[in-house]
Design an enzyme around this catalytic site. Structure first.
Site, PDB file in Angstrom:
ATOM      1  N   LYS A   1      16.382  76.195  65.726  1.00 55.75           N
ATOM      2  CA  LYS A   1      17.439  75.687  64.829  1.00 55.75           C
ATOM      3  C   LYS A   1      18.537  74.973  65.647  1.00 55.75           C
ATOM      4  O   LYS A   1      18.938  73.864  65.319  1.00 55.75           O
ATOM      5  CB  LYS A   1      18.043  76.845  64.010  1.00 55.75           C
ATOM      6  CG  LYS A   1      17.007  77.540  63.130  1.00 55.75           C
ATOM      7  CD  LYS A   1      17.602  78.635  62.272  1.00 55.75           C
ATOM      8  CE  LYS A   1      17.953  79.895  63.027  1.00 55.75           C
ATOM      9  NZ  LYS A   1      16.795  80.568  63.668  1.00 55.75           N
ATOM     10  N   THR A   2      18.984  75.626  66.720  1.00 55.14           N
ATOM     11  CA  THR A   2      20.017  75.027  67.569  1.00 55.14           C
ATOM     12  C   THR A   2      19.484  73.759  68.236  1.00 55.14           C
ATOM     13  O   THR A   2      20.177  72.740  68.320  1.00 55.14           O
ATOM     14  CB  THR A   2      20.445  76.043  68.654  1.00 55.14           C
ATOM     15  OG1 THR A   2      20.724  77.286  68.019  1.00 55.14           O
ATOM     16  CG2 THR A   2      21.654  75.568  69.433  1.00 55.14           C
TER      17      THR A   2
ATOM     18  N   ASP B   1      26.445  78.258  63.748  1.00 53.32           N
ATOM     19  CA  ASP B   1      25.348  79.228  63.796  1.00 53.32           C
ATOM     20  C   ASP B   1      25.790  80.469  63.031  1.00 53.32           C
ATOM     21  O   ASP B   1      26.989  80.718  62.911  1.00 53.32           O
ATOM     22  CB  ASP B   1      25.076  79.573  65.278  1.00 53.32           C
ATOM     23  CG  ASP B   1      23.671  80.111  65.466  1.00 53.32           C
ATOM     24  OD1 ASP B   1      22.899  80.155  64.481  1.00 53.32           O
ATOM     25  OD2 ASP B   1      23.336  80.497  66.602  1.00 53.32           O
TER      26      ASP B   1
ATOM     27  N   THR C   1      19.700  83.175  59.946  1.00 56.31           N
ATOM     28  CA  THR C   1      18.443  83.939  59.874  1.00 56.31           C
ATOM     29  C   THR C   1      18.371  84.615  58.504  1.00 56.31           C
ATOM     30  O   THR C   1      17.349  85.169  58.151  1.00 56.31           O
ATOM     31  CB  THR C   1      18.426  85.026  60.964  1.00 56.31           C
ATOM     32  OG1 THR C   1      19.645  85.771  60.882  1.00 56.31           O
ATOM     33  CG2 THR C   1      18.310  84.415  62.347  1.00 56.31           C
TER      34      THR C   1
ATOM     35  N   ARG D   1      11.208  80.884  71.828  1.00 53.76           N
ATOM     36  CA  ARG D   1      12.091  81.551  72.797  1.00 53.76           C
ATOM     37  C   ARG D   1      11.341  82.686  73.510  1.00 53.76           C
ATOM     38  O   ARG D   1      11.495  82.866  74.713  1.00 53.76           O
ATOM     39  CB  ARG D   1      13.342  82.102  72.108  1.00 53.76           C
ATOM     40  CG  ARG D   1      14.295  82.763  73.107  1.00 53.76           C
ATOM     41  CD  ARG D   1      15.556  83.291  72.475  1.00 53.76           C
ATOM     42  NE  ARG D   1      16.432  82.223  72.038  1.00 53.76           N
ATOM     43  CZ  ARG D   1      17.081  82.212  70.889  1.00 53.76           C
ATOM     44  NH1 ARG D   1      16.942  83.217  70.050  1.00 53.76           N
ATOM     45  NH2 ARG D   1      17.857  81.201  70.568  1.00 53.76           N
TER      46      ARG D   1
HETATM   47  P1  ADP Z   1      17.340  79.210  67.300  1.00 54.09           P
HETATM   48  O1  ADP Z   1      18.582  78.370  67.250  1.00 54.09           O
HETATM   49  O2  ADP Z   1      16.460  79.020  66.102  1.00 54.09           O
HETATM   50  O3  ADP Z   1      17.602  80.664  67.586  1.00 54.09           O
HETATM   51  P2  ADP Z   1      16.806  77.694  69.729  1.00 54.09           P
HETATM   52  O4  ADP Z   1      16.962  76.309  69.239  1.00 54.09           O
HETATM   53  O5  ADP Z   1      17.929  78.287  70.525  1.00 54.09           O
HETATM   54  O6  ADP Z   1      16.432  78.678  68.521  1.00 54.09           O
HETATM   55  O7  ADP Z   1      15.450  77.735  70.589  1.00 54.09           O
HETATM   56  C1  ADP Z   1      15.135  78.775  71.481  1.00 54.09           C
HETATM   57  C2  ADP Z   1      14.445  78.219  72.712  1.00 54.09           C
HETATM   58  O8  ADP Z   1      13.156  77.747  72.366  1.00 54.09           O
HETATM   59  C3  ADP Z   1      15.164  77.042  73.370  1.00 54.09           C
HETATM   60  O9  ADP Z   1      15.039  77.174  74.764  1.00 54.09           O
HETATM   61  C4  ADP Z   1      14.401  75.825  72.889  1.00 54.09           C
HETATM   62  O10 ADP Z   1      14.424  74.818  73.841  1.00 54.09           O
HETATM   63  C5  ADP Z   1      12.995  76.357  72.680  1.00 54.09           C
HETATM   64  N1  ADP Z   1      12.331  75.740  71.536  1.00 54.09           N
HETATM   65  C6  ADP Z   1      12.490  76.112  70.254  1.00 54.09           C
HETATM   66  N2  ADP Z   1      11.723  75.356  69.450  1.00 54.09           N
HETATM   67  C7  ADP Z   1      11.069  74.496  70.247  1.00 54.09           C
HETATM   68  C8  ADP Z   1      10.102  73.464  69.987  1.00 54.09           C
HETATM   69  N3  ADP Z   1       9.664  73.223  68.758  1.00 54.09           N
HETATM   70  N4  ADP Z   1       9.642  72.727  71.031  1.00 54.09           N
HETATM   71  C9  ADP Z   1      10.073  73.023  72.273  1.00 54.09           C
HETATM   72  N5  ADP Z   1      10.952  73.996  72.605  1.00 54.09           N
HETATM   73  C10 ADP Z   1      11.450  74.719  71.590  1.00 54.09           C
END
Ligand code: ADP
Length: 322
Positions: A53-54, A98, A147, A206
């Site tokens: 998401k981030t 977030d 979430t 992650r």
């Molecule tokens: P969220 O905000 O949903 O908790 P993040 O955006 O922080 O998740 O992603 C977590 C980690 O996984 C980061 O290091 C990100 O670079 C990696 N990541 C997440 N989705 C992908 C994707 N589709 N392709 C490559 N890397 C990803």
């Protein structure tokens, strides 16, 4: 063999693996906003932690060529905190919040008019001389991430023009992420080992990336130049992650559901009390993957363990790993 300071977050939509339908429609919205020189509609991402998401929010800012300001719901305690952030945004900027479901109610209410009319009502003066002045804001895009979709109030939900649900990833998609990040981090890994990590990462990028780093540590200790399946299996066993990608918390859940509650149906509150775990952890972190691999069903009467889960627990009771 290592360089953990390099950024591995994808910067462009084309580098973002999986979530194909989201990428496709985002591409349309981004191009349309660019060609009209307009701001992107407010966008909401929801789904379990670690799914991107981030990262997607950063990519959107990058693709639009605008700045992004990161904050979280609980960090904006007062209306004044929100006002300071909003006043600081330039035209077209993105505000990323977030855990947006954790915004205080008073802040949320002020956000409505900021999102809808780009106006900020502020109470000036005190007591008898108190009056409201309305500030005009630059047009901005709010990107919310959560979430807990169900905890977002309907008025806030309705103000997002674009809403996306992120799904868990397939092992093959996670393999692609592992191979890609391995290259950036200068970690050599075989295709087979990358897929194995993908199978044991519970559908979450992650977790796949964290697992890659832990496996790299094992490979270094063993003096292996290239990570192979053997190292992955060894590292997972030491981290108590099994062939399904299940960990201690998953097994605690399944032991309760299958053992204590005879496979269900059992309500989430009862399960949460029996496990001594927060309801949110169960709903956001444990259950999505157990449902994806058909171990658990959510029914109106409560959670039910499938035959697959019962067999797994049956076997695990004979297995020393557990
Ligand atoms: P969220 O905000 O949903 O908790 P993040 O955006 O922080 O998740 O992603 C977590 C980690 O996984 C980061 O290091 C990100 O670079 C990696 N990541 C997440 N989705 C992908 C994707 N589709 N392709 C490559 N890397 C990803």
């Amino acid at each position: 063999m290592q360089n953990s300071n390099k950024t591995i977050r994808p910067q462009k939509l084309s580098d973002f693996v999986g979530q194909e339908s989201i990428k496709e429609s985002l591409k349309v919205f981004i191009n349309s906003a660019k060609s009209r020189n307009a701001t992107l509609d407010h966008t909401l991402f929801y789904g379990p932690p670690g799914l991107g998401k981030t990262t997607l929010s950063g990519i959107i800012a990058n693709e639009l060529g605008v700045s992004i300001k990161h904050t979280t719901g609980p960090a904006i305690e007062k209306v004044g905190d929100l006002a300071a952030i909003l006043i600081g945004l330039s035209k077209g900027d993105i505000l990323f919040i977030d855990e947006i479901h954790r915004l205080p109610k008073s802040v949320e209410e002020v956000l409505y008019s900021a999102m809808e009319d780009f106006k900020l009502p502020i109470v000036a003066g005190s007591k008898r001389s108190a009056h409201t002045i309305v500030l005009n804001l630059n047009r901005f895009t709010l990107i919310g991430a959560t979430t807990r979709f169900g905890l977002i109030s309907p008025p806030l939900r309705d103000r997002f023009g674009i809403v996306y649900h992120l799904e868990l990833y397939t092992p093959e998609e996670l393999k692609e992420i592992v191979l890609h990040d391995g290259k950036i981090l200068n970690i050599k890994i075989s295709d087979e080992a990358a897929l194995l990590i993908g199978k044991r990462a519970r559908g979450v990028p992650r977790i796949a990336i964290q697992l890659l780093r832990r496996v790299r540590d094992f490979a270094e200790v063993k003096n292996k130049r290239i990570i192979d399946s053997e190292v992955v299996i060894e590292a997972c066993s030491s981290l108590r992650i099994d062939e399904f990608g299940l960990n201690e918390l998953d097994r605690k859940y399944l032991h309760n559901l299958v053992g204590k509650f005879k496979g269900g149906p059992v309500g989430i509150e009862t399960l949460s009390t029996a496990m001594g775990e927060d309801k949110g952890t169960i709903e956001d972190i444990i259950e999505p993957y157990l449902m994806k691999i058909n171990f658990v069903l959510r029914t109106p009467k409560g959670r039910i363990a499938t035959i697959k889960a019962r067999k797994y627990i049956g076997k695990s009771e004979e297995n020393t790993l557990f």
